[in-house]
Enzyme design. Structure first.
Site, PDB file in Angstrom:
ATOM      1  CD  GLU A 163      41.723  32.708  31.464  1.00 25.89           C
ATOM      2  OE1 GLU A 163      40.490  32.857  31.327  1.00 25.89           O
ATOM      3  OE2 GLU A 163      42.434  33.458  32.146  1.00 25.89           O
ATOM      4  CG  HIS A 199      42.933  43.954  41.031  1.00 27.10           C
ATOM      5  ND1 HIS A 199      42.843  43.353  42.267  1.00 27.10           N
ATOM      6  CD2 HIS A 199      43.603  43.084  40.252  1.00 27.10           C
ATOM      7  CE1 HIS A 199      43.454  42.186  42.240  1.00 27.10           C
ATOM      8  NE2 HIS A 199      43.916  41.994  41.025  1.00 27.10           N
ATOM      9  NE  ARG A 215      40.166  37.461  48.412  1.00 21.80           N
ATOM     10  CZ  ARG A 215      41.220  36.659  48.319  1.00 21.80           C
ATOM     11  NH1 ARG A 215      42.239  36.981  47.557  1.00 21.80           N
ATOM     12  NH2 ARG A 215      41.266  35.538  48.996  1.00 21.80           N
ATOM     13  CG  ASN A 267      40.006  40.148  36.239  1.00 26.13           C
ATOM     14  OD1 ASN A 267      39.662  40.942  37.116  1.00 26.13           O
ATOM     15  ND2 ASN A 267      40.023  38.853  36.435  1.00 26.13           N
ATOM     16  NE  ARG A 317      39.120  35.051  45.917  1.00 25.87           N
ATOM     17  CZ  ARG A 317      40.197  34.356  45.529  1.00 25.87           C
ATOM     18  NH1 ARG A 317      40.823  34.662  44.400  1.00 25.87           N
ATOM     19  NH2 ARG A 317      40.659  33.383  46.264  1.00 25.87           N
ATOM     20  CG  HIS A 339      37.366  35.228  40.699  1.00 24.71           C
ATOM     21  ND1 HIS A 339      38.625  34.760  40.996  1.00 24.71           N
ATOM     22  CD2 HIS A 339      36.502  34.308  41.203  1.00 24.71           C
ATOM     23  CE1 HIS A 339      38.524  33.625  41.660  1.00 24.71           C
ATOM     24  NE2 HIS A 339      37.246  33.324  41.805  1.00 24.71           N
ATOM     25  CG  HIS A 349      47.178  34.496  36.853  1.00 25.69           C
ATOM     26  ND1 HIS A 349      46.075  34.588  37.655  1.00 25.69           N
ATOM     27  CD2 HIS A 349      48.242  34.688  37.652  1.00 25.69           C
ATOM     28  CE1 HIS A 349      46.458  34.795  38.890  1.00 25.69           C
ATOM     29  NE2 HIS A 349      47.771  34.867  38.920  1.00 25.69           N
ATOM     30  CD  GLU A 395      38.762  35.150  36.250  1.00 22.89           C
ATOM     31  OE1 GLU A 395      39.072  35.273  37.453  1.00 22.89           O
ATOM     32  OE2 GLU A 395      39.435  35.607  35.339  1.00 22.89           O
ATOM     33  CB  THR A 450      43.363  32.337  40.535  1.00 23.80           C
ATOM     34  OG1 THR A 450      42.198  33.140  40.686  1.00 23.80           O
ATOM     35  CG2 THR A 450      42.965  30.914  40.294  1.00 23.80           C
TER      36      THR A 450
END
Ligand code: PXP
Length: 245
Positions: A155, A10, A53, A7, A49, A47, A196, A74, A105
């Site tokens: 998931e 970041h 962000r 993922n 969003r 993701h 996660h 995601e 999340t």
């Protein structure tokens, strides 16, 4: 072998800290995705969003064009994002709950409480050739509802496992919940991913969870990358996954 989806949200978080609202900036999540693939990652997860962000629409479009492994998007089950997914056509979407105030999340999707709406989106995605995964807590009702929705994957949310990892008793309770949920899902014909809060220290404790296809890991890999470089951070995680049965 257990697969690794990296993922890269970041990477975009760092870019947005300086370049939010600008059409480009560094670091580039697309470049990062190519490094992850080059290091052996089996897929790239982002993701998109609703508040944008970190990952931006242009990132998802570019990723679809350049990555050679598998793009996992995601997303909230929200009309705008569903429309984007149907256009971009990732290999798989993972439907997640989304709240604007949250840092990340926080909980699993309430699949049992939204079966009709999720089924509608699941059908649209499958109709466009996109697999569907539901991000759920390791809870029997949610696993059952995911099968009823007709999802291909679940998931399992490993956030509680990650938080309780350092207390041996609590950790074994969380691992047992994941084991039971994975077995139930497999029995119902669902494929099982997890993610996660996983990191280099806790991931190996998931070795007893059966039927796992892929782990989606973000924050710990991007954090380690700051110190050792992204390719090395991915390789180190892959080495840990190689020890899984
Ligand atoms: N899987 C899902 C569904 C997520 O929402 C996230 C966080 O964006 C992750 C995996 C990765 O979590 P982490 O960044 O804690 O590794």
């Amino acid at each position: 072998m257990l697969k690794l989806g990296v993922n890269i949200d970041h990477v975009a978080t760092i870019r947005e800290a300086r370049y939010h609202g600008k059409p480009a900036g560094e670091p580039d999540p697309v470049e990062a995705a190519l490094v992850c693939e080059g290091a052996g990652a089996h897929g790239i997860t982002v993701h998109l969003r609703e508040d944008r962000r970190h990952i931006q629409d242009r990132d998802v479009i570019r990723l679809r064009e350049v990555i050679k492994t598998r793009l996992n998007l995601e997303m909230a089950n929200a009309p705008e994002i569903v429309g984007i997914a149907l256009k971009v056509k990732p290999d798989i979407v993972c439907l997640v709950p989304e709240r604007r105030q949250e840092l990340t999340t926080e909980g699993g999707l309430d699949a049992a409480g939204q079966t009709a709406a999720l089924t509608e989106t699941r059908k649209k995605m499958n109709g466009a050739g996109i697999d569907v995964s539901l991000f759920i807590d390791p809870d029997a009702r949610q696993v059952e509802a995911s099968a009823a929705v007709g999802a291909q994957f679940i998931e399992l949310h490993t956030g509680a496992f990650g938080e309780r990892f350092h207390d041996e008793e609590e950790r074994s309770v969380e691992v047992a919940r994941l084991v039971v949920a994975a077995r139930q899902a497999h029995h119902l014909g669902l494929k099982v991913n997890a993610g996660h809060g996983l990191n280099y220290e806790n991931v190996s404790a998931l070795g007893s969870v059966p039927h796992l296809v892929e782990l989606n890991i973000g924050h710990s890999i991007v954090s380690r990358a700051v110190v050792v470089g992204l390719g090395q951070a991915v390789r180190e995680m892959l080495q840990l996954l190689q020890r899984f049965p």
